[in-house]
Motif scaffolding. Sequence first.
Motif, PDB file in Angstrom:
ATOM      1  N   SER A 139      12.597 -13.047  30.652  1.00 38.41           N
ATOM      2  CA  SER A 139      13.274 -14.316  30.423  1.00 38.41           C
ATOM      3  C   SER A 139      14.037 -14.727  31.686  1.00 38.41           C
ATOM      4  N   GLU A 140      14.264 -16.024  31.816  1.00 38.71           N
ATOM      5  CA  GLU A 140      14.967 -16.567  32.983  1.00 38.71           C
ATOM      6  C   GLU A 140      16.375 -16.012  33.110  1.00 38.71           C
ATOM      7  N   SER A 141      17.031 -15.913  31.946  1.00 36.36           N
ATOM      8  CA  SER A 141      18.404 -15.408  31.955  1.00 36.36           C
ATOM      9  C   SER A 141      18.497 -14.183  31.044  1.00 36.36           C
ATOM     10  N   VAL A 142      19.619 -13.520  31.123  1.00 36.79           N
ATOM     11  CA  VAL A 142      19.854 -12.331  30.312  1.00 36.79           C
ATOM     12  C   VAL A 142      19.951 -12.725  28.834  1.00 36.79           C
ATOM     13  N   GLN A 143      19.326 -11.946  27.985  1.00 41.45           N
ATOM     14  CA  GLN A 143      19.387 -12.209  26.548  1.00 41.45           C
ATOM     15  C   GLN A 143      19.938 -10.995  25.810  1.00 41.45           C
ATOM     16  N   PHE A 144      20.514 -11.259  24.648  1.00 44.12           N
ATOM     17  CA  PHE A 144      20.977 -10.168  23.807  1.00 44.12           C
ATOM     18  C   PHE A 144      19.827  -9.730  22.917  1.00 44.12           C
ATOM     19  N   ILE A 145      19.484  -8.454  22.997  1.00 45.58           N
ATOM     20  CA  ILE A 145      18.374  -7.909  22.219  1.00 45.58           C
ATOM     21  C   ILE A 145      19.000  -7.128  21.066  1.00 45.58           C
ATOM     22  N   ASP A 146      18.901  -7.696  19.885  1.00 45.27           N
ATOM     23  CA  ASP A 146      19.617  -7.096  18.760  1.00 45.27           C
ATOM     24  C   ASP A 146      18.717  -6.198  17.922  1.00 45.27           C
ATOM     25  N   GLN A 147      19.338  -5.499  17.000  1.00 47.32           N
ATOM     26  CA  GLN A 147      18.638  -4.524  16.166  1.00 47.32           C
ATOM     27  C   GLN A 147      18.336  -5.065  14.766  1.00 47.32           C
ATOM     28  N   GLY A 148      18.625  -6.364  14.559  1.00 43.90           N
ATOM     29  CA  GLY A 148      18.321  -6.991  13.271  1.00 43.90           C
ATOM     30  C   GLY A 148      19.068  -6.337  12.131  1.00 43.90           C
ATOM     31  N   ALA A 149      18.335  -6.021  11.075  1.00 45.91           N
ATOM     32  CA  ALA A 149      18.946  -5.447   9.870  1.00 45.91           C
ATOM     33  C   ALA A 149      19.432  -4.024  10.091  1.00 45.91           C
ATOM     34  N   ASN A 150      19.085  -3.426  11.241  1.00 46.66           N
ATOM     35  CA  ASN A 150      19.585  -2.081  11.534  1.00 46.66           C
ATOM     36  C   ASN A 150      21.019  -2.097  12.058  1.00 46.66           C
ATOM     37  N   PHE A 151      21.633  -3.282  12.078  1.00 42.52           N
ATOM     38  CA  PHE A 151      23.025  -3.358  12.506  1.00 42.52           C
ATOM     39  C   PHE A 151      23.924  -2.634  11.504  1.00 42.52           C
ATOM     40  N   GLU A 152      24.775  -1.756  12.024  1.00 42.36           N
ATOM     41  CA  GLU A 152      25.751  -1.092  11.152  1.00 42.36           C
ATOM     42  C   GLU A 152      27.167  -1.418  11.593  1.00 42.36           C
ATOM     43  N   HIS A 153      27.475  -1.076  12.840  1.00 41.06           N
ATOM     44  CA  HIS A 153      28.788  -1.411  13.377  1.00 41.06           C
ATOM     45  C   HIS A 153      28.798  -1.290  14.893  1.00 41.06           C
ATOM     46  N   ILE A 154      29.924  -1.707  15.477  1.00 42.90           N
ATOM     47  CA  ILE A 154      30.084  -1.652  16.930  1.00 42.90           C
ATOM     48  C   ILE A 154      31.373  -0.900  17.228  1.00 42.90           C
ATOM     49  N   LEU A 155      31.280   0.093  18.115  1.00 47.87           N
ATOM     50  CA  LEU A 155      32.460   0.856  18.483  1.00 47.87           C
ATOM     51  C   LEU A 155      32.855   0.553  19.925  1.00 47.87           C
ATOM     52  N   CYS A 156      34.157   0.632  20.179  1.00 48.56           N
ATOM     53  CA  CYS A 156      34.664   0.515  21.540  1.00 48.56           C
ATOM     54  C   CYS A 156      34.321   1.811  22.285  1.00 48.56           C
ATOM     55  N   PRO A 157      33.729   1.700  23.500  1.00 48.36           N
ATOM     56  CA  PRO A 157      33.370   2.913  24.245  1.00 48.36           C
ATOM     57  C   PRO A 157      34.600   3.636  24.802  1.00 48.36           C
ATOM     58  N   LEU A 158      35.738   2.953  24.821  1.00 45.54           N
ATOM     59  CA  LEU A 158      36.935   3.512  25.449  1.00 45.54           C
ATOM     60  C   LEU A 158      37.835   4.227  24.442  1.00 45.54           C
ATOM     61  N   CYS A 159      38.104   3.583  23.311  1.00 47.04           N
ATOM     62  CA  CYS A 159      39.000   4.212  22.330  1.00 47.04           C
ATOM     63  C   CYS A 159      38.265   4.613  21.049  1.00 47.04           C
ATOM     64  N   LYS A 160      36.958   4.271  20.996  1.00 42.08           N
ATOM     65  CA  LYS A 160      36.092   4.647  19.877  1.00 42.08           C
ATOM     66  C   LYS A 160      36.469   3.999  18.543  1.00 42.08           C
TER      67      LYS A 160
END
Length: 149
Positions: free
Chosen positions: A44-65
């Motif tokens: 793609s011309e620009s950066v895109q977000f490639i998601d996991q669809g229905a496999n989404f569960e949660h997002i953690l902070c890499p620094l404080c978890k």
Amino acid sequence: MSDHFLILIPDELSYVPEIHAQDKMLQLLRSFGFDDDMIQMTTSESVQFIDQGANFEHILCPLCKNELQLEQWQLLMDAAYRTGFAQLEVVVPCCSQSTSLNDLIYQWPAGFARFRIEIFNPSSDINETQMHVLETALGYKARKIWRHI
Ligand SMILES: [Zn+2]
């Protein structure tokens, strides 16, 4: 009916491999038993977000978890989207530290990229040895994303 995609992206989001490297990866994927009509490579011309669809569960902070609330993440994503994902540096609300949206811990994995390989409804996974060979052809470490829709 649901579909799943096995998606590989380089661990460097703006990286696009040369055509001969893409050909090499296609040959490798064939040798792993994937058919041509299952495989799609996209740049793609620009950066895109490639998601996991229905496999989404949660997002953690890499620094404080700590877990990022979805609304907080959405705000950060909206701001980044307005830059065409050229600017992914964010200050996370959980611990007020700087990180990149690409470095957040997505469960299941997701990520940002210009180049991606998608394998449509694969009957098997890509094992570690195969991954290593593919990464050598790609010229970068790769991130594996399972998208379920
Ligand atoms: Zn944090």
